[in-house]
Write an enzyme that holds these catalytic residues in place. Structure first.
Site, PDB file in Angstrom:
ATOM      1  N   ARG A  65     -55.242 -12.164  38.013  1.00  8.31           N
ATOM      2  CA  ARG A  65     -56.056 -13.438  38.683  1.00  8.31           C
ATOM      3  C   ARG A  65     -56.656 -13.106  40.026  1.00  8.31           C
ATOM      4  O   ARG A  65     -56.005 -12.876  41.127  1.00  8.31           O
ATOM      5  CB  ARG A  65     -55.192 -14.703  38.793  1.00  8.31           C
TER       6      ARG A  65
ATOM      7  N   ASP B 284     -54.344 -31.680  51.159  1.00  9.96           N
ATOM      8  CA  ASP B 284     -53.295 -31.424  50.000  1.00  9.96           C
ATOM      9  C   ASP B 284     -52.100 -32.431  50.515  1.00  9.96           C
ATOM     10  O   ASP B 284     -51.432 -32.979  49.849  1.00  9.96           O
ATOM     11  CB  ASP B 284     -53.152 -30.197  49.616  1.00  9.96           C
TER      12      ASP B 284
ATOM     13  N   SER C  73     -58.532 -31.230  46.938  1.00 11.22           N
ATOM     14  CA  SER C  73     -58.541 -32.000  48.564  1.00 11.22           C
ATOM     15  C   SER C  73     -59.733 -31.956  49.304  1.00 11.22           C
ATOM     16  O   SER C  73     -59.715 -32.739  50.393  1.00 11.22           O
ATOM     17  CB  SER C  73     -57.615 -30.675  49.227  1.00 11.22           C
ATOM     18  N   HIS C  74     -60.989 -31.413  48.870  1.00 14.91           N
ATOM     19  CA  HIS C  74     -62.212 -31.633  49.390  1.00 14.91           C
ATOM     20  C   HIS C  74     -63.263 -32.042  48.495  1.00 14.91           C
ATOM     21  O   HIS C  74     -64.615 -31.801  49.018  1.00 14.91           O
ATOM     22  CB  HIS C  74     -62.597 -30.269  50.174  1.00 14.91           C
TER      23      HIS C  74
ATOM     24  N   LEU D  11     -64.840 -24.728  52.458  1.00 11.40           N
ATOM     25  CA  LEU D  11     -65.764 -23.680  53.201  1.00 11.40           C
ATOM     26  C   LEU D  11     -66.642 -22.776  52.251  1.00 11.40           C
ATOM     27  O   LEU D  11     -67.458 -22.102  52.596  1.00 11.40           O
ATOM     28  CB  LEU D  11     -64.951 -22.809  54.139  1.00 11.40           C
TER      29      LEU D  11
ATOM     30  N   THR E 119     -56.143 -26.355  60.828  1.00 10.04           N
ATOM     31  CA  THR E 119     -55.824 -25.846  59.594  1.00 10.04           C
ATOM     32  C   THR E 119     -56.976 -24.644  59.179  1.00 10.04           C
ATOM     33  O   THR E 119     -56.950 -23.953  58.186  1.00 10.04           O
ATOM     34  CB  THR E 119     -56.188 -26.882  58.316  1.00 10.04           C
TER      35      THR E 119
ATOM     36  N   ALA F 204     -65.114 -30.336  54.598  1.00  9.69           N
ATOM     37  CA  ALA F 204     -65.462 -30.057  53.321  1.00  9.69           C
ATOM     38  C   ALA F 204     -64.631 -28.401  53.137  1.00  9.69           C
ATOM     39  O   ALA F 204     -64.294 -27.759  53.857  1.00  9.69           O
ATOM     40  CB  ALA F 204     -66.816 -29.842  53.077  1.00  9.69           C
TER      41      ALA F 204
HETATM   42  P1  NDP Z   1     -55.715 -22.286  48.326  1.00 13.42           P
HETATM   43  O1  NDP Z   1     -54.583 -21.922  48.672  1.00 13.42           O
HETATM   44  O2  NDP Z   1     -55.781 -23.296  47.027  1.00 13.42           O
HETATM   45  O3  NDP Z   1     -56.643 -21.133  47.885  1.00 13.42           O
HETATM   46  C1  NDP Z   1     -56.878 -20.027  48.730  1.00 13.42           C
HETATM   47  C2  NDP Z   1     -57.653 -19.128  47.812  1.00 13.42           C
HETATM   48  O4  NDP Z   1     -56.625 -18.250  47.185  1.00 13.42           O
HETATM   49  C3  NDP Z   1     -58.467 -19.604  46.930  1.00 13.42           C
HETATM   50  O5  NDP Z   1     -59.874 -18.411  46.953  1.00 13.42           O
HETATM   51  C4  NDP Z   1     -58.224 -19.432  45.564  1.00 13.42           C
HETATM   52  O6  NDP Z   1     -58.997 -19.183  44.622  1.00 13.42           O
HETATM   53  C5  NDP Z   1     -57.150 -18.244  45.884  1.00 13.42           C
HETATM   54  N1  NDP Z   1     -56.051 -18.071  44.930  1.00 13.42           N
HETATM   55  C6  NDP Z   1     -55.145 -19.235  44.733  1.00 13.42           C
HETATM   56  N2  NDP Z   1     -54.202 -18.748  43.992  1.00 13.42           N
HETATM   57  C7  NDP Z   1     -54.124 -17.449  43.771  1.00 13.42           C
HETATM   58  C8  NDP Z   1     -53.559 -16.622  43.082  1.00 13.42           C
HETATM   59  N3  NDP Z   1     -52.518 -16.710  42.369  1.00 13.42           N
HETATM   60  N4  NDP Z   1     -54.096 -15.590  43.113  1.00 13.42           N
HETATM   61  C9  NDP Z   1     -55.121 -15.056  43.570  1.00 13.42           C
HETATM   62  N5  NDP Z   1     -55.931 -15.900  44.350  1.00 13.42           N
HETATM   63  C10 NDP Z   1     -55.417 -17.075  44.465  1.00 13.42           C
HETATM   64  O7  NDP Z   1     -56.697 -22.964  49.273  1.00 13.42           O
HETATM   65  P2  NDP Z   1     -56.107 -23.789  50.576  1.00 13.42           P
HETATM   66  O8  NDP Z   1     -55.177 -24.767  50.231  1.00 13.42           O
HETATM   67  O9  NDP Z   1     -55.784 -22.961  51.805  1.00 13.42           O
HETATM   68  O10 NDP Z   1     -57.697 -24.721  51.196  1.00 13.42           O
HETATM   69  C11 NDP Z   1     -58.232 -25.386  50.379  1.00 13.42           C
HETATM   70  C12 NDP Z   1     -59.572 -25.865  50.519  1.00 13.42           C
HETATM   71  O11 NDP Z   1     -59.022 -26.739  51.733  1.00 13.42           O
HETATM   72  C13 NDP Z   1     -60.526 -24.751  50.966  1.00 13.42           C
HETATM   73  O12 NDP Z   1     -61.744 -24.999  50.257  1.00 13.42           O
HETATM   74  C14 NDP Z   1     -60.987 -24.898  52.569  1.00 13.42           C
HETATM   75  O13 NDP Z   1     -61.800 -24.526  52.839  1.00 13.42           O
HETATM   76  C15 NDP Z   1     -60.547 -26.346  52.740  1.00 13.42           C
HETATM   77  N6  NDP Z   1     -60.293 -26.581  54.191  1.00 13.42           N
HETATM   78  C16 NDP Z   1     -61.198 -27.047  54.860  1.00 13.42           C
HETATM   79  C17 NDP Z   1     -60.987 -27.327  56.143  1.00 13.42           C
HETATM   80  C18 NDP Z   1     -61.916 -28.032  57.003  1.00 13.42           C
HETATM   81  O14 NDP Z   1     -61.891 -27.720  58.369  1.00 13.42           O
HETATM   82  N7  NDP Z   1     -63.102 -27.878  56.790  1.00 13.42           N
HETATM   83  C19 NDP Z   1     -59.679 -27.112  56.774  1.00 13.42           C
HETATM   84  C20 NDP Z   1     -58.702 -26.476  55.786  1.00 13.42           C
HETATM   85  C21 NDP Z   1     -59.057 -26.245  54.589  1.00 13.42           C
HETATM   86  P3  NDP Z   1     -59.372 -20.028  43.634  1.00 13.42           P
HETATM   87  O15 NDP Z   1     -60.411 -20.848  44.410  1.00 13.42           O
HETATM   88  O16 NDP Z   1     -60.128 -19.642  42.401  1.00 13.42           O
HETATM   89  O17 NDP Z   1     -58.290 -20.832  43.451  1.00 13.42           O
HETATM   90  O1  PYC Z   2     -57.709 -30.163  54.445  1.00 13.35           O
HETATM   91  O2  PYC Z   2     -57.107 -29.359  56.277  1.00 13.35           O
HETATM   92  C1  PYC Z   2     -57.829 -29.875  55.768  1.00 13.35           C
HETATM   93  C2  PYC Z   2     -58.977 -30.280  56.393  1.00 13.35           C
HETATM   94  C3  PYC Z   2     -59.379 -30.356  57.775  1.00 13.35           C
HETATM   95  C4  PYC Z   2     -60.772 -30.917  57.923  1.00 13.35           C
HETATM   96  C5  PYC Z   2     -61.198 -30.982  56.756  1.00 13.35           C
HETATM   97  N1  PYC Z   2     -60.262 -30.588  55.967  1.00 13.35           N
END
Ligand code: NDP
Ligand code: PYC
Length: 359
Positions: free
Chosen positions: A324, A208, A67-68, A144, A180, A142
């Site tokens: 995990r 996503d 997603s990023h 984080l 988010t 991006a």
């Molecule tokens: P996920 O739900 O995919 O993962 C969240 C965390 O949980 C990760 O550290 C992941 O580790 C861990 N994880 C996932 N599944 C398991 C499991 N079964 N057991 C243990 N740990 C687990 O992330 P999000 O969808 O919430 O976010 C995705 C990305 O979007 C992030 O990188 C976030 O920074 C980015 N984002 C950026 C924003 C912005 O404003 N710049 C806004 C919102 C999101 P692993 O990495 O190993 O999968």
């Molecule tokens: O995926 O939620 C998100 C997001 C917001 C800003 C950058 N990524």
């Protein structure tokens, strides 16, 4: 049971987003960085910032944070062309206390602003035991974890928070207020390893949801609501006037609130609900703030004792059946990409080439 099914749904959707079944070429990291940096530079980003953003985006793709990763390049370019962000901004670092740095990103991207503050932040964290880096007027589009992982590799505990744009509806509210808002944490482990997590406060990252809409996948129940506030599994209904839900109901909402306060009120940046890019059609990168907290774990006793205690906790989790850990998938995907290259579809290569501006 419903939660378990929801998680399976999210994983399956993320697999699909990788383009399973598509013909892939494999690119090495530096080749991909060079291509992305050219795209940034040709769209008005300074050389230094282009390299930082290219490494960040290629790193997300390499680590399977779809997603990023490359998916975001069109949004970066669209934003740059809209005039909403300044790709040539010169961040200003202000030393405002023994353990406090303020950074004016000057309407540029957050990562170059953080890079400008990093040497002094490291110095302060080591000299005083901690350092807050409060970044304002910054665009963060991006993942984080790159903002914290390197600090843990340098022996520090790091916590980062970013607010984004109002797409998350608080419990009982009738319109979205929160972003988010991702929260990332990293700490050193033994033998140079680190433990990292990085997660949005919404059930699913907005990126996503966009990928699901593009690929035509439904979302797990409980992800969001439509424009009428009714639960929906249709990603388009969430994107078209609907909203995402915070994870864990009021508990996730409280964390979203904390992140708004830390990333905006503390830094002098905007709240997610204050972002107004309506005068810049095509803008997608929220201009808000970021708060980073660095802590030297040696101040709690000794660095060696700290990492040993982290290992003990991880061992207890493994012993209890959690095989995990957060970050495990990311590091495994990274290791595979370092061996085999980063899979990039022919379609994505074409999309990237099309983003090149006049050089
Ligand atoms: P996920 O739900 O995919 O993962 C969240 C965390 O949980 C990760 O550290 C992941 O580790 C861990 N994880 C996932 N599944 C398991 C499991 N079964 N057991 C243990 N740990 C687990 O992330 P999000 O969808 O919430 O976010 C995705 C990305 O979007 C992030 O990188 C976030 O920074 C980015 N984002 C950026 C924003 C912005 O404003 N710049 C806004 C919102 C999101 P692993 O990495 O190993 O999968
Ligand atoms: O995926 O939620 C998100 C997001 C917001 C800003 C950058 N990524």
């Amino acid at each position: 049971m419903r939660m378990a099914l929801a998680r399976i749904g999210v994983s399956a959707m993320k697999e699909a987003a990788k383009g399973e079944g598509a013909v892939m070429t494999h690119m090495d990291f530096e080749t991909l960085v060079t291509l992305l940096a050219r795209i940034f530079r040709s769209n008005g980003v300074s050389g230094v910032a282009a390299d930082i953003l290219a490494r960040n985006c290629a790193g997300a793709e390499r680590d399977g944070a779809m997603s990023h990763g490359l998916f975001r390049m069109a949004g970066y370019v669209s934003t740059l062309r809209s005039g909403w962000v300044d790709g040539r901004a010169a961040p200003v670092v202000e030393d405002v206390g023994a353990s406090f740095l303020r950074v004016d990103a000057a309407n540029g991207f957050a990562q170059p602003a953080l890079a400008a503050a990093t040497p002094l932040a490291l110095e302060k964290a080591r000299a005083t035991g901690a350092c807050v880096v409060a970044i304002r007027r910054s665009h963060h589009f991006a993942a984080l974890w790159p903002d914290v992982e390197a600090f843990a590799q340098a022996g520090l505990v790091a916590i980062a928070m970013v607010d984004s744009m109002a797409v998350v509806v608080p419990p009982g509210a009738h319109r979205p207020v929160y972003g988010t808002n991702p929260l990332a944490f990293a700490a050193p482990r033994e033998n140079g390893r680190v433990i990292v997590f990085d997660q949005a406060v919404s059930v699913m990252a907005h990126g996503d949801v966009q990928i699901a809409a593009r690929e035509g996948h439904d979302l797990p129940p409980g992800t969001g609501v439509d424009a009428m506030g009714q639960p929906t599994t249709d990603p388009r209904a969430i994107l078209d006037g609907g909203a995402l839900l915070p994870f864990g109901g009021h508990k996730g909402a409280a964390i979203a609130m904390m992140i708004e306060i830390m990333a905006a009120a503390l830094t002098g940046g905007l709240y997610s609900h204050e972002v107004d890019w309506s005068a810049h059609p095509g803008a997608q990168t929220p201009c808000t703030g970021e708060c980073l907290i660095l802590i030297d774990p040696a101040r709690g006793g000794s660095a060696a004792a700290f990492v040993a205690r982290v290992e003990q906790l991880i061992a207890a989790l493994h012993d209890a059946g959690q095989s995990r850990m957060p970050g495990d998938r990311r590091f495994a995907t990274r290791q595979k990409a370092e061996q085999d290259g980063i899979p990039v579809s022919a379609d994505m290569r074409e999309r990237l080439e099309a983003l090149m501006g006049p050089e």
